[in-house]
Scaffold this active site. Structure first.
Site, short mmCIF file in Angstrom:
data_model
loop_
_atom_site.label_atom_id
_atom_site.label_comp_id
_atom_site.label_asym_id
_atom_site.label_seq_id
_atom_site.Cartn_x
_atom_site.Cartn_y
_atom_site.Cartn_z
N PHE A 11 0.82 -1.22 0.00
CA PHE A 11 0.00 0.00 0.00
C PHE A 11 0.86 1.28 0.00
CE2 PHE A 11 -1.28 2.66 3.76
CZ PHE A 11 -2.05 3.59 3.08
N ASP A 31 8.56 -7.47 -5.08
CA ASP A 31 7.54 -7.90 -4.11
C ASP A 31 7.25 -9.39 -4.32
OD1 ASP A 31 5.13 -6.01 -2.53
OD2 ASP A 31 4.93 -8.19 -2.64
N THR A 95 10.86 -12.58 8.57
CA THR A 95 10.83 -11.65 7.43
C THR A 95 11.45 -10.32 7.82
OG1 THR A 95 8.69 -12.60 6.85
CG2 THR A 95 9.29 -10.58 5.71
N ALA A 117 11.96 1.12 6.70
CA ALA A 117 10.62 1.40 7.21
C ALA A 117 10.48 0.79 8.59
CB ALA A 117 9.57 0.81 6.27
N TYR A 149 6.59 -7.85 16.87
CA TYR A 149 6.68 -6.89 15.76
C TYR A 149 7.55 -5.71 16.16
CZ TYR A 149 5.11 -3.59 12.15
OH TYR A 149 5.06 -2.68 11.13
#
Ligand code: UDP
Length: 328
Positions: A11, A31, A95, A117, A149
């Protein structure tokens, strides 16, 4: 500039690519379509300066080839969304940590600038208002899945800053605060697209927990503009920046505003956290960024108000969601 975006079909990445192409840059997107979607970039494919490759950042040969081709890398490939994190913690940790390690390793060979990010989630359950980049991170115990996370992203930040300090590998760390806008999927638990879809379908709008918890929602268009500017400012290198909006809203109020803007008959339903996520789920009560640092460096100020953001998301969902055919 030639720019690689990992997680390019996500997004935020799709909006970033749009912004960079409009500024005259050439964009390569990588991606694996695990959470990203080809639909997000369909409209970009015909652009002569847009290129994409379906593949994983874990494939080091592909990654090296794409890194070599570019001047700057935006590393946006990550496991995101509280629901995904709670349900797939192994995937989240692997990941986020391994992926970032590989991107930094590849970039460091040629000293290509990497924008990492990160997330406001790293501030954890700190009660400080607002959060400044130098503040302590207050993270819950490993027995509570959500914190994996925050921890994985905090490790990404440590690693990026270590590469800068020890190897002079240029990096910029961005902490995104609840970035929202058209094309964000609600599939992984993000609140705004979920509320909008529920309201458009005339279903109950599901507020998890008390509803008194608050967030600041940053418009993706404002955020990608900042991302585009920062890579052209050498003083940004080696720094961490909050980015988003500082307009605070409770989740109850967000639900009311979505219902008002959609104009349907949806009711607001409160669902306990343990039902929405898992037993012992911990949420943060307030989360407000200080935008002083990024404001000082590039004059960043959020331009889009929350009501305008909701209107844009409603308009997008009305046009794209199959369920909106039956909307109120
Ligand atoms: N939330 C909600 N309903 C939903 C999804 C999320 O009430 O359908 C709540 C969630 O519990 C949190 C807030 O909205 O308090 C923001 O959730 P989101 O997952 O979008 O972002 P984050 O928790 O990372 O800030």
């Amino acid at each position: 500039m030639r720019i690689l975006i990992t997680g390019g079909a996500g997004f935020i990445a799709s909006h970033l690519a749009e912004h960079l192409l409009a500024a005259g840059d050439e964009v390569w997107a990588l991606d694996d379509l695990s959470t990203g979607s080809i639909e997000n970039i369909e409209h970009l494919k015909p652009h002569p300066k847009y290129h994409y490759q379906i593949g994983s950042i874990m494939d080091t040969a592909t990654l090296a080839e794409m890194v070599d081709r570019c001047d700057v890398i935006y590393h946006l490939a990550a496991a995101v969304g509280v629901r995904l994190i709670v349900e797939s913690p192994v995937r989240t940790i692997e990941t986020n940590i391994r992926g970032t390690e590989l991107v930094l390793e590849a970039a460091a060979k040629k000293k290509k600038l990497v924008v990492i990010a990160s997330t406001s989630e790293v501030y954890g359950k700190s009660t400080k208002i607002p959060f400044c980049e130098e503040d302590d991170l207050v993270i819950g115990p490993p027995t509570r899945g959500r914190w994996s996370y925050a921890c994985s992203k905090a490790i990404d930040e440590f690693l990026a800053l270590a590469y800068w300090k020890e190897r002079r590998q240029p990096v910029i760390v961005m902490r995104f605060f609840n970035t929202v806008g058209p094309r964000q999927t609600g599939r992984y638990g993000m609140v705004l697209p979920n509320f909008v879809r529920q309201a458009l379908a005339g279903e109950p709008v599901t507020v998890f927990g008390p509803g008194t918890q608050s967030r600041c929602f940053g418009y993706v268009g404002d955020v990608v503009e900042a991302l585009g500017k920062l890579i052209r400012v050498p003083e940004a290198i080696g720094h961490v920046f909050n980015v988003g909006s500082d307009e605070e809203v409770t989740i109850d109020e967000l639900a009311r505003r979505v219902c008002r803007i959609v104009g349907g008959k949806s009711q607001i339903a409160h669902i306990p956290y343990e039902q929405a996520y898992e037993e012992g789920f911990e949420d943060m009560h307030r989360r407000v960024p200080s935008l002083e640092k990024i404001g000082r460096l590039i004059g960043y100020k959020p331009k889009t108000t929350l009501d305008q953001i909701i209107e844009k998301v409603v308009e997008y969902e009305r046009a794209h969601s199959p369920r909106s055919l039956h909307s109120v």
